[in-house]
Design a protein around this motif. Sequence first.
Motif, short mmCIF file in Angstrom:
data_model
loop_
_atom_site.label_atom_id
_atom_site.label_comp_id
_atom_site.label_asym_id
_atom_site.label_seq_id
_atom_site.Cartn_x
_atom_site.Cartn_y
_atom_site.Cartn_z
N LEU A 48 33.65 49.98 51.85
CA LEU A 48 34.03 49.03 51.20
C LEU A 48 34.70 47.96 51.90
O LEU A 48 36.02 48.05 52.22
N PRO A 49 34.09 46.92 52.53
CA PRO A 49 34.93 45.87 53.13
C PRO A 49 36.17 45.14 52.30
O PRO A 49 35.67 44.98 51.04
N TYR A 50 37.17 45.16 52.94
CA TYR A 50 38.32 44.60 52.07
C TYR A 50 37.90 43.22 51.55
O TYR A 50 37.28 42.34 52.31
N HIS A 51 38.50 42.90 50.45
CA HIS A 51 38.36 41.42 49.84
C HIS A 51 39.54 41.31 48.96
O HIS A 51 40.27 42.08 48.79
N ARG A 52 39.70 39.85 48.72
CA ARG A 52 41.06 39.59 48.02
C ARG A 52 40.91 39.42 46.55
O ARG A 52 41.57 38.86 45.72
N ALA A 53 39.94 40.01 45.96
CA ALA A 53 39.40 40.16 44.32
C ALA A 53 40.86 40.24 43.49
O ALA A 53 41.15 39.78 42.52
N GLY A 54 41.87 41.09 43.93
CA GLY A 54 42.81 41.67 43.27
C GLY A 54 44.05 40.62 43.53
O GLY A 54 45.26 40.90 43.00
N ALA A 55 44.08 39.61 44.27
CA ALA A 55 45.17 38.99 44.56
C ALA A 55 45.66 38.11 43.49
O ALA A 55 47.10 38.22 43.35
N GLN A 56 44.83 37.70 42.51
CA GLN A 56 45.47 36.80 41.42
C GLN A 56 46.00 37.77 40.54
O GLN A 56 47.09 37.25 40.02
N LYS A 57 45.69 38.97 40.47
CA LYS A 57 46.54 39.92 39.54
C LYS A 57 47.84 40.26 40.12
O LYS A 57 48.80 40.16 39.16
N PHE A 58 48.23 40.30 41.25
CA PHE A 58 49.67 40.30 41.79
C PHE A 58 50.31 39.17 41.28
O PHE A 58 51.43 39.37 41.04
#
Length: 140
Positions: free
Chosen positions: A90-100
């Motif tokens: 699974l290539p890294y993505h920034r989908a969780g950045a907003q949650k942080f």
Amino acid sequence: ISPQAQLLARAPLVDLFLHDLKLMDAERHRALIGVPNAPILENLRALGAVHGAIRVRIPIVPGFNDDEADLEAAARFAAGVPGVQAVELLPYHRAGAQKFERLGRSYRLADVQRPPRERVEQLAELFRAQGLATTTGGTP
């Protein structure tokens, strides 16, 4: 009852297990993830002995876990677990950045870029060489 015993007790109720691995190297795993990887590996081994439908998922995060030596070790390990049917890189993505951000926490991977598709395919060959059905994908 131990967490592993709980897992194995529920195994007959599950059609497909998705089991995440991040790093094989114990010291790097503890330093980067914050917990030991021994229980994760032991659970996969135990589960593979009693369940025939496991898909191992490995996020590929450039600069953290994309070195070939560790991924070759992961490929050998996964190939040695009888119940592992396939591996997903699974290539890294920034989908969780907003949650942080919403939680007021700093996002340590803000500067990390998604790995090139060619690199992820190259890494997938390490798993295929071990006889593992391997896909690359994840969330774009």
